[in-house]
Enzyme design. Structure first.
Site, short mmCIF file in Angstrom:
data_model
loop_
_atom_site.label_atom_id
_atom_site.label_comp_id
_atom_site.label_asym_id
_atom_site.label_seq_id
_atom_site.Cartn_x
_atom_site.Cartn_y
_atom_site.Cartn_z
N GLU A 7 -22.71 4.05 36.70
CA GLU A 7 -23.74 5.00 36.32
C GLU A 7 -23.77 6.19 37.27
O GLU A 7 -24.47 6.16 38.27
CB GLU A 7 -25.10 4.30 36.28
CG GLU A 7 -25.13 3.09 35.36
CD GLU A 7 -26.48 2.38 35.31
OE1 GLU A 7 -27.51 3.03 35.60
OE2 GLU A 7 -26.50 1.19 35.00
N MET A 55 -26.04 2.14 26.84
CA MET A 55 -27.39 1.79 27.30
C MET A 55 -28.43 2.63 26.57
O MET A 55 -28.95 3.62 27.08
CB MET A 55 -27.47 1.96 28.82
CG MET A 55 -26.59 0.96 29.55
SD MET A 55 -26.60 1.14 31.33
CE MET A 55 -25.51 2.56 31.55
#
Length: 411
Positions: A189, A255
């Protein structure tokens, strides 16, 4: 102890962080082969992948045994174990005590048998997962590395993907627990973009890392990745060649949650996991449908995309307006941290009383929350089936009720 899984709109992800990222581009490459689907994965649309967090055994008091007693184990096809660390360009243990040393007595053990202190005996979550797999022979466990807190380590890993992949393989396939794991999941991320820190490894770094992992882990092991769902123009999907890397992964976990939250302390209030857009949404491209459409438009097969669901809600306080789009004064109070709470808490604390964009929201007092319910999950499952997606994944198991209310809605 908390390490959020994915935050797309965090104020931490600003341009100032990007300017501070000084990361050399990756130089190593690999010549991997694409892995065929294993027999257990042929019914792609029926995959149900749940995250289990190592830190959940502390304050949350959620253990591997709870996966069994809640009925969740019988409904899962895969467990993602979160997280392994990424440091010094290598995969590393995240929490040695929780992972393989914590002692479970008979009452706390999956099979009712206490751990031993014998020399070399495996304990902790790894041993409990081993026991869970014996009860459910078709269940697979994948070790996930990175996450919001530890993604900064991928910058160094991207400089030498082959060495990184070798370190990960040696850790996942350590003889002490090799039978526990069926592959690796990468939760970066975000490559070539900002999360808690910023990365400037280049657009192709993620592809080189995933290629090296596939080459090292081979076709018999799973190689998956949690990826951004930011489908905005010029957003995080655009920053990385996810389509190029797709040929090396068994599937992606976009996500599709944490789109909005109380890091924007004054609002506007908005559901953190909308399925579709709606009038007044704060930012275009921040929905599940937008992410799926963008990723498939790049050539990623729908069967390689799993639909993501959060077993938690995000909320604000100081809100006077029931409908989304209201102003706020800050994050609502949460059990473990401000602005976030588990579904099992919210269903009683602030029951849902409205829907928007295919998800639910609730106004109680001056607090405003959004989260998925069994009814909205059913709607998302219908969407998953219409789109031909590879299944469903969720963050994370401890957010569900003791009898697995949300995972039953997935099933």
């Amino acid at each position: 102890m908390s390490r959020p899984h994915g935050i797309l709109a965090s104020a931490l992800a600003g341009a100032a962080l990007l300017a501070s990222a000084l990361v050399a581009p990756a130089t190593a490459s690999a010549s991997p082969t694409t892995a065929p689907a294993s027999p257990a994965d042929e019914a792609a649309g029926h995959r149900v992948v749940g995250y289990f967090t190592d830190w959940g055994v502390y304050g949350r008091n959620y253990h591997v045994k709870n996966i069994e007693t809640s009925g969740s184990a019988a409904r899962l096809t895969h467990i993602n174990y979160a997280f392994g660390n990424v440091t010094g360009g290598r995969c590393a243990i995240g929490d040695a005590y929780a992972d393989y040393d914590k002692f479970y007595d008979a009452a706390g053990s999956v099979d009712g048998k206490a751990d031993t202190w014998d020399n070399g005996a495996l304990r902790g979550n790894f041993n409990q997962l081993r026991k869970l797999k014996k009860l459910h022979p078709g269940l697979k466990v994948v070790w996930s590395f990175g996450g919001w807190t530890w993604s900064g380590g991928f910058a160094e890993a991207a400089k030498n993907p082959a060495a990184f992949a070798d370190s990960c393989y040696n850790l996942v396939e350590d003889p002490r627990w090799a039978d526990v794991f069926d592959g690796i999941d990468i939760d970066w991320e975000y490559p070539n973009a900002c999360g808690l820190t910023c990365d400037a490894s280049g657009r192709d770094a993620f592809t080189r890392v995933m290629a090296a992992l596939r080459a090292r882990f081979g076709a018999r092991n799973l190689v998956t990745a949690a990826i951004t769902a930011d489908a905005s123009s010029g957003g995080k999907i655009d920053a990385t060649d996810y389509a190029g890397a797709a040929r090396y992964v068994d599937w992606y976990n976009p996500m599709t949650y944490d789109f909005f939250g109380a890091w924007d302390a004054k609002g506007p209030t908005a559901p953190h996991s909308p399925l579709t857009s709606y009038p007044g949404i704060p930012k275009a491209g921040f929905t599940t449908d937008d992410a799926v459409r963008k990723l498939t438009s790049l050539g990623i097969p729908p069967a390689k995309l799993l639909l993501g669901i959060g077993f938690y809600g995000r909320g604000w306080t100081g809100v006077t307006q029931s409908a989304p789009g209201g102003t706020a004064t800050g994050p609502a109070s949460g059990t473990y941290e401000q602005g976030i709470d588990d579904y099992k808490v919210l269903k009683a604390k602030c029951p849902a009383n409205g829907t928007v964009g295919g998800t639910a929201y609730a106004k109680c007092g001056s607090d405003w929350w959004s989260y998925d319910t069994p009814a909205t999950i059913a709607g998302k499952m219908a969407y998953k089936n219409r789109q031909g997606l590879g299944g469903t994944f969720f963050w994370e198991l401890s957010g569900d009720t003791a009898d697995g209310e949300l995972i039953k809605a997935i099933d």
